[in-house]
Design a protein around this motif. Sequence first.
Motif, PDB file in Angstrom:
ATOM      1  N   PHE A  40      -2.653  -1.426  -4.891  1.00 32.04           N
ATOM      2  CA  PHE A  40      -3.462  -0.531  -4.060  1.00 32.04           C
ATOM      3  C   PHE A  40      -3.630   0.800  -4.793  1.00 32.04           C
ATOM      4  CE2 PHE A  40      -2.011  -3.365  -0.696  1.00 32.04           C
ATOM      5  CZ  PHE A  40      -3.083  -3.391   0.193  1.00 32.04           C
ATOM      6  N   ASN A  41      -4.757   1.458  -4.567  1.00 35.33           N
ATOM      7  CA  ASN A  41      -4.900   2.840  -5.007  1.00 35.33           C
ATOM      8  C   ASN A  41      -3.901   3.677  -4.211  1.00 35.33           C
ATOM      9  OD1 ASN A  41      -5.763   5.583  -5.292  1.00 35.33           O
ATOM     10  ND2 ASN A  41      -7.809   4.870  -5.847  1.00 35.33           N
ATOM     11  N   PRO A  42      -3.017   4.424  -4.878  1.00 30.93           N
ATOM     12  CA  PRO A  42      -1.989   5.177  -4.129  1.00 30.93           C
ATOM     13  C   PRO A  42      -2.550   6.241  -3.209  1.00 30.93           C
ATOM     14  CG  PRO A  42      -2.002   5.789  -6.449  1.00 30.93           C
ATOM     15  CD  PRO A  42      -2.894   4.615  -6.335  1.00 30.93           C
ATOM     16  N   GLN A  43      -3.828   6.638  -3.408  1.00 31.89           N
ATOM     17  CA  GLN A  43      -4.431   7.667  -2.560  1.00 31.89           C
ATOM     18  C   GLN A  43      -5.378   7.097  -1.510  1.00 31.89           C
ATOM     19  OE1 GLN A  43      -6.330  10.229  -5.393  1.00 31.89           O
ATOM     20  NE2 GLN A  43      -4.400  10.855  -6.371  1.00 31.89           N
ATOM     21  N   ASP A  44      -5.694   5.785  -1.622  1.00 30.44           N
ATOM     22  CA  ASP A  44      -6.679   5.206  -0.711  1.00 30.44           C
ATOM     23  C   ASP A  44      -6.399   3.706  -0.569  1.00 30.44           C
ATOM     24  OD1 ASP A  44      -8.836   4.411   0.757  1.00 30.44           O
ATOM     25  OD2 ASP A  44     -10.344   4.813  -0.786  1.00 30.44           O
ATOM     26  N   SER A  45      -5.898   3.292   0.597  1.00 29.68           N
ATOM     27  CA  SER A  45      -5.527   1.898   0.782  1.00 29.68           C
ATOM     28  C   SER A  45      -6.723   0.962   0.883  1.00 29.68           C
ATOM     29  CB  SER A  45      -4.663   1.743   2.044  1.00 29.68           C
ATOM     30  OG  SER A  45      -3.425   2.409   1.891  1.00 29.68           O
TER      31      SER A  45
ATOM     32  N   TRP B 296     -11.813  -3.562  -5.970  1.00 26.47           N
ATOM     33  CA  TRP B 296     -12.085  -4.114  -4.653  1.00 26.47           C
ATOM     34  C   TRP B 296     -12.166  -3.010  -3.604  1.00 26.47           C
ATOM     35  CZ3 TRP B 296     -12.523  -9.463  -4.019  1.00 26.47           C
ATOM     36  CH2 TRP B 296     -12.126 -10.239  -5.113  1.00 26.47           C
ATOM     37  N   THR B 297     -13.023  -3.262  -2.606  1.00 19.85           N
ATOM     38  CA  THR B 297     -13.098  -2.397  -1.429  1.00 19.85           C
ATOM     39  C   THR B 297     -12.751  -3.232  -0.212  1.00 19.85           C
ATOM     40  OG1 THR B 297     -14.821  -1.020  -2.435  1.00 19.85           O
ATOM     41  CG2 THR B 297     -14.570  -0.914  -0.039  1.00 19.85           C
ATOM     42  N   TRP B 298     -11.750  -2.788   0.507  1.00 17.68           N
ATOM     43  CA  TRP B 298     -11.311  -3.497   1.713  1.00 17.68           C
ATOM     44  C   TRP B 298     -11.788  -2.739   2.941  1.00 17.68           C
ATOM     45  CZ3 TRP B 298      -6.047  -2.374   4.221  1.00 17.68           C
ATOM     46  CH2 TRP B 298      -5.919  -3.115   5.416  1.00 17.68           C
ATOM     47  N   SER B 299     -12.502  -3.468   3.820  1.00 19.23           N
ATOM     48  CA  SER B 299     -12.993  -2.882   5.063  1.00 19.23           C
ATOM     49  C   SER B 299     -12.891  -3.929   6.156  1.00 19.23           C
ATOM     50  CB  SER B 299     -14.443  -2.414   4.898  1.00 19.23           C
ATOM     51  OG  SER B 299     -14.942  -1.910   6.125  1.00 19.23           O
ATOM     52  N   GLY B 300     -11.995  -3.723   7.111  1.00 16.92           N
ATOM     53  CA  GLY B 300     -11.822  -4.677   8.199  1.00 16.92           C
ATOM     54  C   GLY B 300     -11.363  -6.027   7.697  1.00 16.92           C
ATOM     55  N   ALA B 301     -12.209  -7.049   7.936  1.00 19.76           N
ATOM     56  CA  ALA B 301     -11.858  -8.403   7.514  1.00 19.76           C
ATOM     57  C   ALA B 301     -12.555  -8.808   6.227  1.00 19.76           C
ATOM     58  CB  ALA B 301     -12.218  -9.390   8.618  1.00 19.76           C
ATOM     59  N   THR B 302     -13.161  -7.869   5.536  1.00 18.10           N
ATOM     60  CA  THR B 302     -13.917  -8.198   4.317  1.00 18.10           C
ATOM     61  C   THR B 302     -13.325  -7.498   3.098  1.00 18.10           C
ATOM     62  OG1 THR B 302     -15.477  -6.371   4.645  1.00 18.10           O
ATOM     63  CG2 THR B 302     -16.038  -8.510   5.645  1.00 18.10           C
ATOM     64  N   LEU B 303     -13.421  -8.195   1.984  1.00 18.87           N
ATOM     65  CA  LEU B 303     -13.028  -7.656   0.682  1.00 18.87           C
ATOM     66  C   LEU B 303     -14.192  -7.876  -0.272  1.00 18.87           C
ATOM     67  CD1 LEU B 303      -9.399  -9.085   0.556  1.00 18.87           C
ATOM     68  CD2 LEU B 303      -9.933  -6.654   0.249  1.00 18.87           C
ATOM     69  N   THR B 304     -14.722  -6.816  -0.833  1.00 20.50           N
ATOM     70  CA  THR B 304     -15.829  -6.914  -1.781  1.00 20.50           C
ATOM     71  C   THR B 304     -15.382  -6.361  -3.126  1.00 20.50           C
ATOM     72  OG1 THR B 304     -16.687  -4.760  -1.055  1.00 20.50           O
ATOM     73  CG2 THR B 304     -17.581  -6.743   0.016  1.00 20.50           C
ATOM     74  N   LYS B 305     -15.893  -6.974  -4.207  1.00 19.30           N
ATOM     75  CA  LYS B 305     -15.437  -6.579  -5.534  1.00 19.30           C
ATOM     76  C   LYS B 305     -16.579  -6.125  -6.415  1.00 19.30           C
ATOM     77  CE  LYS B 305     -15.704 -11.155  -7.700  1.00 19.30           C
ATOM     78  NZ  LYS B 305     -14.950 -12.268  -8.295  1.00 19.30           N
ATOM     79  N   LYS B 306     -16.235  -5.298  -7.389  1.00 22.92           N
ATOM     80  CA  LYS B 306     -17.142  -4.900  -8.459  1.00 22.92           C
ATOM     81  C   LYS B 306     -16.404  -5.093  -9.768  1.00 22.92           C
ATOM     82  CE  LYS B 306     -19.810  -1.658  -5.699  1.00 22.92           C
ATOM     83  NZ  LYS B 306     -20.299  -0.255  -5.566  1.00 22.92           N
TER      84      LYS B 306
ATOM     85  N   SER C  99       0.847  -1.191   0.000  1.00 25.43           N
ATOM     86  CA  SER C  99       0.000   0.000   0.000  1.00 25.43           C
ATOM     87  C   SER C  99       0.884   1.244   0.000  1.00 25.43           C
ATOM     88  CB  SER C  99      -0.920   0.000   1.222  1.00 25.43           C
ATOM     89  OG  SER C  99      -0.144  -0.001   2.412  1.00 25.43           O
ATOM     90  N   CYS C 100       0.341   2.373  -0.433  1.00 26.07           N
ATOM     91  CA  CYS C 100       1.123   3.615  -0.537  1.00 26.07           C
ATOM     92  C   CYS C 100       0.602   4.727   0.359  1.00 26.07           C
ATOM     93  CB  CYS C 100       1.122   4.115  -1.987  1.00 26.07           C
ATOM     94  SG  CYS C 100       1.924   3.008  -3.157  1.00 26.07           S
ATOM     95  N   ALA C 101      -0.722   4.807   0.529  1.00 30.28           N
ATOM     96  CA  ALA C 101      -1.307   5.948   1.235  1.00 30.28           C
ATOM     97  C   ALA C 101      -0.943   5.958   2.706  1.00 30.28           C
ATOM     98  CB  ALA C 101      -2.836   5.929   1.076  1.00 30.28           C
ATOM     99  N   ASP C 102      -0.570   4.809   3.276  1.00 29.82           N
ATOM    100  CA  ASP C 102      -0.263   4.733   4.713  1.00 29.82           C
ATOM    101  C   ASP C 102       1.180   4.304   4.946  1.00 29.82           C
ATOM    102  OD1 ASP C 102      -0.443   2.090   3.913  1.00 29.82           O
ATOM    103  OD2 ASP C 102      -2.514   1.925   4.609  1.00 29.82           O
TER     104      ASP C 102
END
Length: 790
Positions: free
Chosen positions: A334-339, A353-363, A289-292
């Motif tokens: 990773f999106n360089p502006q948003d991990s 993909w959207t990562w939140s906690g222990a879940t990964l959801t995709k579109k 990741s880059c943003a953090d």
Amino acid sequence: MEPFRIPSPHRTPPGPPHPPPRRPPSISVGTQTEETPPAERGGAQEPPPPGSPPCPPPPAPSTSSPEPTTPESPPPTATPSPAPPGARKELLRRHSSSSGSCSPRRHLSRKAASSANLLGSPESRPKEPIMSPGSRRANYNLEGVSVKMFLRGRPITMYVPSGHVGFRPELPPERLQLDWVYGYRGRDSRSNLHVLGSGELIYFIACVVVLLHVPLRRQRHYLRHSDCVRCLAVHPDRLRVATGQAAGVDKDGKPLQPVVHIWDSATLLTLQQIGLGSFERGVGSLAFSCADQGSYLCVVDDSNEHMMSVWDCARGTKLAEVKSTNESVLSVEFNPQDSSSIITSGKSHVYFWTWSGATLTKKQGIFGKYKKPKFIQCFVFDAAGDVLTGDSEGNILTWTRAGDGRGVGKGGKETYQIGQQTRAHEGSVFALCRRRDGTVLSGGGKDRRVLSWSPALSLLQEAEIPERFGAVRTIAEGPGEELLVGTTRNALLRGTLSGGFTAIVQGHTDEVWGLATHPTRCLFLTCGHDRQLCLWDGQEHALAWSLALEDTGLCADFHPGGQVVVVGLLTGRWVVLDTETQQPLAGGSDGNEQLSVVRFSPDGAFLAIGSHDNVIYIYSVTEEGRRYNRFGRCTGHSSFITHLDWSKDGHFIMSNSGDYEILYWDVAGGCKLLRNRFESRDREWASYTCVLGFHVFGVWPDGSDGTDINSLCRSHHERLVAVADDFCKVHLFQYPCARPKAPSHVYGGHGSHVTNVRFTHDDGHLVSLGGKDTGVFQWRVLGGPSPEPR
């Protein structure tokens, strides 16, 4: 004709007196033993040593107990107690379940042979087997005349040289240190070239991650991987590195689990091992990741479901995991502006993909009116946060944000949709790179072009890569205007769009087998299945020249003068070349089967060519290696020739074959087979590359099936033996190596069976070839001379 009978151990040939006879120890490795009577053992009988007396009638059975033999006692000469008539003797043999290897070559499911099972002649064995599990000694028979080992149940008899003193098996004081790696894995991997903060280039080949300082011509190597490195990512601090490896098997067939190493590029120390036991088959893609500040690592493995996981880099813990797709995944970032935003692409898909906690959801990205490509090989983020993808149709697609909840896909979160299609290349777009000034670089597969685009994707500049280097695989930005390009033909190029590109790293593109070292200079020659013949300068660490062969090259050798080299081909043809002009000087064809070994005699007067038609062809050589005439044929092997060596006087040849024969030939006397092999036991050899022989039988591992050692080479000062095995390892033994299970220094780095090893002319370096990993490794020999044998 009355069959030859082995002389009785109660009578000795004329010569110096022997010490009182003692009963020899039988070697037993493991717990199962089995004996067969001498009459049931196959194999031809050897002629008797000169002066052997006839065999007297067997004596009466002895009732005395066997005399114990301590490990410190020398190899005994035995006066055994014969068994009663009709008694069944057992042949000690070890059965191993070892069957696996990291090589694709086929092995027997059970390796029932062992170099540790060294047995004497039937009359030199005791009446009953003596169990000595800790013994590591050979069993000498006929008063120390010969020693016997078994490969695939076939007995191999080797005669002990006169005056031989038993050597205690010891590690050689010399060691190897990896000095230089020739090659780069560009043919089947992506995003594998980066520039570190130190200015070093970082890339990989086989199990080695190479850090190359171009101006200083210096390499460093990260060597902690146990199988081939598959992917590479550099931390935002440009100091830490993550590398993922493939799964494999060890020499016993046990699986090696894939893992990710996070390590410090300055110290080459491993900081974290991630995912041991979590990945299947291998690690296909990874990204920091880059943003953090690079706190997280995203990994996609090579399982059927291509499991995608996010890890805490500092703790090495898994934070989230999900099945991504059944199709191949080629890239992740990773999106360089948003991990919390991750993108993957590959065969017929691009997922957001959207990562939140222990879940990964995709579109899933929807192509709509645009043609859906078969592959999306690469992507980058532009300055506005949009995503540019390169695909197999030769297009660059711009995916823009749709954040009002009515965008592509289900749900109300921000998604992406195609805003623009730009025709870029003929054939696939293999690489995309965003430069520091905001412009974008693209690399083409079929057209081999590197294009420079403005942020709005208007073409600015272009350059074409020379055809001999292949297509563009990856692009990295160097200092200033300099660009670095990795190609599909395993080359690394450096240059600019306006000034063109030159190669800084080159290598083979297919399996490598042939290897020869120059007799007086630090040069060596390699050839292989890519039909390329390459001369390497070991001093400058560079390719001196390469040329295309008419067919696969399998073996090579330098004429003692160093100006001429001969190469053996798969078709049975051989060609002689001038090393300065690369012009062909002579050639010929012997049979229609592949050639496995070519070797000049020490004085350059003869050339021996070993073929898979079981024949060694001999040519007389004149005019300093420029003229060749057929001299004779050595016929007598019952299988294909694998290795051969000339005697120091250039009159005799020792050869090995595929069925583990050791034969000797009188070339000067008309290419005659020397049927009494005992007479060749004291002959001195100019080189020692035969894998079977008394001086080297200790290199064979326990449970070997006869194919586990591909190549062997004695050093010129005759103190070391280097061995290339089928389990990706290079070994360094002491020479002579005439004890079973001799210790060795073992070196990894290759990711395939090691096909060949050779010392350079001054024994300062060792060169090894990695077979299917296409790697050519140059090792530096460190340390002093071996101590005197005790």
